[in-house]
Design a protein around this motif. Structure first.
Motif: not given
Length: 279
Positions: A71-88
Motif C-alpha cells: 500500500a505504501g509503495d502504491f501511494v508513493a508512486r501515485v503521489l509521484t504522478t501528481t507531482e509530475t502533472v502539477w509541476t507541468e
C-alpha cells in the motif's frame, strides 16, 4: 493503473509501525468537528462507521505487513504522478511554479497541524502544515464497505487530497475560509460543496494528464468511487434521509460530473465551481 515504471515519491512521510500516543477518544464525529474549524476535511464516512471505543496506538514499533508495504509503495508512486502533472500544469496553465505537498501515511491515529487525526474520518488535507493525511486502511473500507474497489479508485482519492493542496497553493482555501467565517451554517456548507467539487474536477485534470498510465476500467473505478462517496449516497446508506442543506462534498451525480469535466479537457480553467450557476 500502470505504475511499474513510476518512481516512488520522496514526499511520503510513513508513520506506520512507529508507535505513537493514544487518540484518547477522538472518534470520527468529534474529529470532524475539530477539523471543521477553519480547515477542510476529506471524505466524511463517519455516518457509516460503527460506534467504537477510543482508538489506541501502541507505543512499541512494529514491522509493516506485506500488505502495508504494498500500500505504501502504491501511494508513493501515485503521489509521484501528481507531482509530475502539477509541476507541468502550473507553469503551463497558471504561470507559476508548483510546490508539492507531503503525504503522511498513518495507522489509526496521528497528529496533524490541524489537530488529532483518526483514520475513521477518511483522508484529509491540512492547510496549516500543507500535508495530506491518509490511513491506507481507508482503501479497504472503500472496497469492502462501499463497493468502490480498484487501484484507480484509490488513486482518485489521493489525487483529490492533492487537489486540495493545489487549491491551497492558489489561495482558494484561504479565501473560502475567510468567507465562511461570516456565513450561516447552511451557506458555509454550500460553499464547502463548491470547494470539494472543484477538487474532484482537479482530480479529473490529473486523470487527463496520466491517460497513458490508465488501463481498461480505470475511469469507471474512479466514477464509481465518486458516486459512492457522494453526500446523498452516504447519508442514505447510513439510514438517514438525504438533506441537501447538510451536504459538504456534493451529491454523487455532482462529484462524477465535475471529475468528468476536468478529465475531458485537462484544463484548470474548466474547474471554476465557484462561478458555476449550476453544480
Amino acid at each position: 493503473m500502470r505504475l511499474r515504471g513510476v518512481t516512488r515519491s520522496r514526499n511520503v512521510v510513513d508513520r506506520r509501525g512507529r508507535g505513537g500516543r493514544a487518540a484518547g477518544g477522538i472518534g470520527g464525529v468529534g474529529l470532524l468537528v475539530v477539523l471543521a474549524i477553519g480547515y477542510f476535511t476529506g471524505v466524511d464516512v463517519t455516518g457509516l462507521l460503527d460506534q467504537a471505543a477510543p482508538s489506541q496506538q501502541s507505543s512499541e514499533p512494529r514491522d509493516l505487513t506485506e500488505a502495508e508495504e504494498q500500500a505504501g509503495d502504491f501511494v508513493a508512486r501515485v503521489l509521484t504522478t501528481t507531482e509530475t502533472v502539477w509541476t507541468e500544469v502550473f507553469p503551463d496553465q497558471l504561470g507559476r511554479s508548483y510546490r508539492a505537498p507531503q503525504l503522511v501515511l498513518f495507522s489509526e491515529v496521528t497528529q496533524s497541524g490541524c489537530g488529532g487525526a483518526s483514520g475513521s474520518s477518511g483522508p484529509f488535507y491540512c492547510p496549516a502544515d500543507q500535508r495530506a493525511y491518509l490511513d491506507a486502511a481507508f482503501f479497504d473500507f472503500m472496497s469492502q464497505r462501499l463497493g468502490a474497489g480498484g487501484d484507480f479508485a484509490a488513486a482518485y482519492v489521493i489525487a483529490h487530497e492533492v487537489a486540495h493542496h493545489v487549491q491551497n497553493e492558489l489561495g482558494i482555501l484561504g479565501q473560502v475560509h475567510q468567507l465562511r467565517a461570516s456565513m450561516s451554517e447552511r451557506e458555509s456548507n454550500a460553499l464547502q460543496v463548491r470547494v470539494e467539487l472543484q477538487a474532484d474536477c482537479l482530480s479529473g485534470v490529473w486523470a487527463y494528464h496520466v491517460s497513458d498510465l490508465l488501463e481498461t476500467g480505470d475511469v469507471e473505478e474512479a466514477l464509481n468511487a465518486a458516486e459512492r462517496i457522494g453526500d446523498d449516497y452516504l447519508q442514505a446508506r447510513a439510514g438517514r434521509q438525504p438533506n441537501p442543506h447538510t451536504f459538504t462534498h456534493g451529491t454523487s451525480a455532482q462529484r462524477m460530473r465535475w471529475f468528468q469535466n476536468g478529465r475531458a479537457s485537462g484544463a484548470v480553467a474548466d474547474c471554476d465551481t465557484f462561478s458555476a450557476a449550476q453544480l
